[in-house]
Design an enzyme around this catalytic site. Structure first.
Site, mmCIF file in Angstrom:
data_model
loop_
_atom_site.group_PDB
_atom_site.id
_atom_site.type_symbol
_atom_site.label_atom_id
_atom_site.label_comp_id
_atom_site.label_asym_id
_atom_site.label_seq_id
_atom_site.Cartn_x
_atom_site.Cartn_y
_atom_site.Cartn_z
ATOM 1 N N CYS A 104 17.052 61.995 43.527
ATOM 2 C CA CYS A 104 18.331 62.061 44.228
ATOM 3 C C CYS A 104 18.318 63.078 45.359
ATOM 4 O O CYS A 104 18.660 62.766 46.495
ATOM 5 C CB CYS A 104 19.441 62.393 43.242
ATOM 6 S SG CYS A 104 21.061 62.502 44.030
ATOM 7 N N GLU A 124 46.086 51.099 50.904
ATOM 8 C CA GLU A 124 47.410 50.664 50.464
ATOM 9 C C GLU A 124 47.410 49.186 50.089
ATOM 10 O O GLU A 124 48.264 48.738 49.311
ATOM 11 C CB GLU A 124 48.455 50.939 51.534
ATOM 12 C CG GLU A 124 48.322 50.105 52.799
ATOM 13 C CD GLU A 124 49.389 50.462 53.828
ATOM 14 O OE1 GLU A 124 50.577 50.163 53.577
ATOM 15 O OE2 GLU A 124 49.026 51.050 54.861
ATOM 16 N N CYS A 145 19.318 59.791 47.054
ATOM 17 C CA CYS A 145 20.730 59.730 47.451
ATOM 18 C C CYS A 145 21.102 60.688 48.567
ATOM 19 O O CYS A 145 21.776 60.301 49.526
ATOM 20 C CB CYS A 145 21.631 60.038 46.250
ATOM 21 S SG CYS A 145 21.042 59.453 44.666
ATOM 22 N N GLU A 182 20.657 49.324 52.400
ATOM 23 C CA GLU A 182 21.028 50.602 53.013
ATOM 24 C C GLU A 182 20.034 51.006 54.091
ATOM 25 O O GLU A 182 20.425 51.432 55.192
ATOM 26 C CB GLU A 182 21.126 51.682 51.935
ATOM 27 C CG GLU A 182 22.344 51.510 51.041
ATOM 28 C CD GLU A 182 22.344 52.430 49.833
ATOM 29 O OE1 GLU A 182 23.410 52.607 49.232
ATOM 30 O OE2 GLU A 182 21.264 52.969 49.487
ATOM 31 N N HIS A 242 50.876 55.000 53.549
ATOM 32 C CA HIS A 242 50.834 54.231 54.799
ATOM 33 C C HIS A 242 50.686 55.166 55.999
ATOM 34 O O HIS A 242 51.269 56.240 56.024
ATOM 35 C CB HIS A 242 52.128 53.428 54.925
ATOM 36 C CG HIS A 242 52.183 52.556 56.138
ATOM 37 N ND1 HIS A 242 51.473 51.385 56.243
ATOM 38 C CD2 HIS A 242 52.849 52.695 57.311
ATOM 39 C CE1 HIS A 242 51.713 50.838 57.415
ATOM 40 N NE2 HIS A 242 52.542 51.619 58.090
ATOM 41 N N TYR A 278 20.326 47.309 46.807
ATOM 42 C CA TYR A 278 21.076 48.267 47.613
ATOM 43 C C TYR A 278 20.171 49.176 48.432
ATOM 44 O O TYR A 278 20.530 49.567 49.552
ATOM 45 C CB TYR A 278 22.035 49.081 46.735
ATOM 46 C CG TYR A 278 21.393 50.125 45.861
ATOM 47 C CD1 TYR A 278 21.288 51.438 46.303
ATOM 48 C CD2 TYR A 278 20.914 49.824 44.591
ATOM 49 C CE1 TYR A 278 20.708 52.411 45.508
ATOM 50 C CE2 TYR A 278 20.336 50.777 43.803
ATOM 51 C CZ TYR A 278 20.236 52.080 44.260
ATOM 52 O OH TYR A 278 19.650 53.043 43.464
ATOM 53 N N LYS A 332 19.303 60.040 51.952
ATOM 54 C CA LYS A 332 19.759 58.716 52.389
ATOM 55 C C LYS A 332 21.150 58.812 53.007
ATOM 56 O O LYS A 332 21.410 58.254 54.078
ATOM 57 C CB LYS A 332 19.786 57.754 51.214
ATOM 58 C CG LYS A 332 20.398 56.404 51.526
ATOM 59 C CD LYS A 332 20.689 55.640 50.252
ATOM 60 C CE LYS A 332 21.858 56.254 49.487
ATOM 61 N NZ LYS A 332 22.129 55.532 48.217
#
Length: 462
Positions: free
Chosen positions: A43, A444, A48, A184, A439, A180, A51
């Site tokens: 990681c 939302e 991670c 990525e 908002h 993934y 990346k």
């Protein structure tokens, strides 16, 4: 009672191993932790963290383009690959220092060496050939990219490990894989100005994700200029003049590229670890077999994280480590909960997801209510970008429980983390409906989809 050198000996300095060692040592246990390379594991060092830094770097060209719609005039830009690599290196060195500091402060003994099992309670430190004993041995050595050794020319290819530190940015790259990691990196390289092609054996990328997410991100990638070759595989890679690569595919394509990256899955780091000598059972992929409490078949030997091939995610390894400590040192048996894990794909746009896809939910429940919204995000109205955001809630019609939530769009990973809390708590669609919207935000939409877009009954849309 036998006497041991350590109460706990951890093999592997990644996130799961470090968390286990630090927590046990902070309780006053005598702890040793062996790591032959750098602390932080996949990681922090080659996964991670770097990346995500590269994802940020690759997004700036679009930011520069979008700025004009908001009145900004951006001058000439230039990207410096060595500067990014150096900045990344500085950051992961800082993070590694924090890992070491945490272990030191807790009182754990750090051993810069490979450790190999020689028996149920004994390991050999290869740097000194010293044997040490421990009441409990925890294996947390992670995994590595599969080298795809049966591919002719695989030695001419790179993996995600090498991609972070290439001496120079290639002008073109072919990435094999549809998971993934492949997706990525395809977005990263494209964003940095590299002519990028993705090749995948399936009909569509990201096979385990919700169909709307898969279609949405693949369409977005193609629109950006990333070439995607589905239902095809690399059959041969050879060296070309000038240091490039010539690639042939099963479908008969011939591609000339500067680099070829293989992102075809990961396998556990269990080779030459002494598992056979200690009698530790593994599956056919080399993953260590464990029970619900991370115990192997050998008393006193435990394993967690990617080396067990349960769920290959850093937060999962950390969670398994905390459960291990709770069970073994606090007398409170806790097994890791691998259900409803929120995940993100840092593609561009991002995917954030938690729970069941529509396809999986249709197999699990008699009737579903599916709430789906697709819209152009507010930022795109002035920038002129044509991208779309997709939000989707999967609801079990019988009890109105939300069993899946999926988002494609900016900051989808951030939203998925909060949705993960909600779904873990057993939220219903009625709870979403009672929640006021913030908002103007993209999120939302999650609380303003009052009527189902369609239903799925017995696996069929109605």
């Amino acid at each position: 009672m036998p006497t041991f050198d350590y109460d706990l000996f951890v093999i592997g300095g990644g996130s799961g191993g470090v968390r286990s060692a630090r927590l046990a040592a902070s309780m006053g246990k005598k702890v040793g932790i062996a790591e032959e390379f750098r602390f932080g594991g996949t990681c922090v060092i080659r996964g991670c963290v770097p990346k995500k830094l590269y994802v940020y770097a690759s997004q700036f060209p679009e930011h520069f383009e979008d700025a004009a719609g908001f009145g900004w005039q951006v001058g000439e830009t230039r990207f410096d690959w060595p500067a990014l690599v150096a900045a990344k290196q500085k950051e992961i060195t800082r993070l590694e220092g924090l890992y070491r500091k945490g272990l030191d402060n807790a009182g754990a003994t750090i051993l810069a060496t490979r450790a190999v099992l020689v028996g149920p309670n004994t390991v050999r430190l290869t740097a000194t050939d010293e044997l040490v004993t421990a009441e409990r041995i925890l294996i947390a050595v992670g995994g590595h990219p599969t080298p795809h050794a049966d591919l002719p020319g695989h030695e001419l290819c790179i993996s995600s490990n090498e991609a972070f530190d290439l001496p120079e940015l290639p002008k073109s790259i072919l990435i094999a894989g549809g998971g993934y990691i492949a997706v990525e990196f395809a977005n990263i390289f494209h964003g940095l100005g590299v002519e990028t092609t993705l090749i995948y054996r399936g009909k569509q990328i990201l096979s385990r994700f919700d169909q709307d997410m898969r279609q949405g991100v693949q369409a977005a990638m193609i629109a950006k200029g990333i070439r995607i070759l589905c239902e095809d595989i690399i059959t041969n890679v050879s060296a070309a003049e000038g240091g490039g690569r010539t690639v042939t595919t099963k479908a008969g394509e011939t591609l000339a590229v500067d680099q070829v990256m293989l992102a075809l899955g990961r396998v556990p780091n269990t080779g030459s670890l002494g598992l056979e000598a200690a009698g530790v059972a593994m599956d056919e992929r080399g993953a260590i077999l464990v029970d619900a409490y991370s115990r192997t078949n050998v008393p006193g030997i435990f394993a967690l994280g990617d080396v067990t091939d349960r769920v290959q995610l850093t937060p999962v390894a950390i969670h398994e480590a905390m459960c291990f400590i709770e069970t073994e040192f606090r007398g409170n048996p806790v097994s890791p909960d691998h259900d409803l894990i929120a995940t993100a794909v840092f593609s561009q746009p991002e995917i954030g997801t938690v729970g069941l896809s529509e396809e999986a939910a249709a197999k699990a429940f008699d009737e579903l209510e599916v709430y789906r919204a697709e819209f152009r995000p507010m930022k795109a109205t002035l920038s002129g970008r044509q991208e779309k955001t997709i939000m989707k809630l999967i609801v079990n019609a019988a009890d109105r429980k939300v069993v899946g939530a999926h988002i494609l769009g900016h900051e989808a990973g951030e939203m998925a983390q909060l949705l993960g809390i909600s779904l873990k708590a057993g939220v219903t669609k009625d709870d979403f409906d009672r929640t006021m919207a913030v908002h103007p935000t993209a999120s939302e939409e999650l609380v303003t989809m009052y009527q189902p877009s369609y239903r799925v009954r017995n696996g069929q849309r109605v």
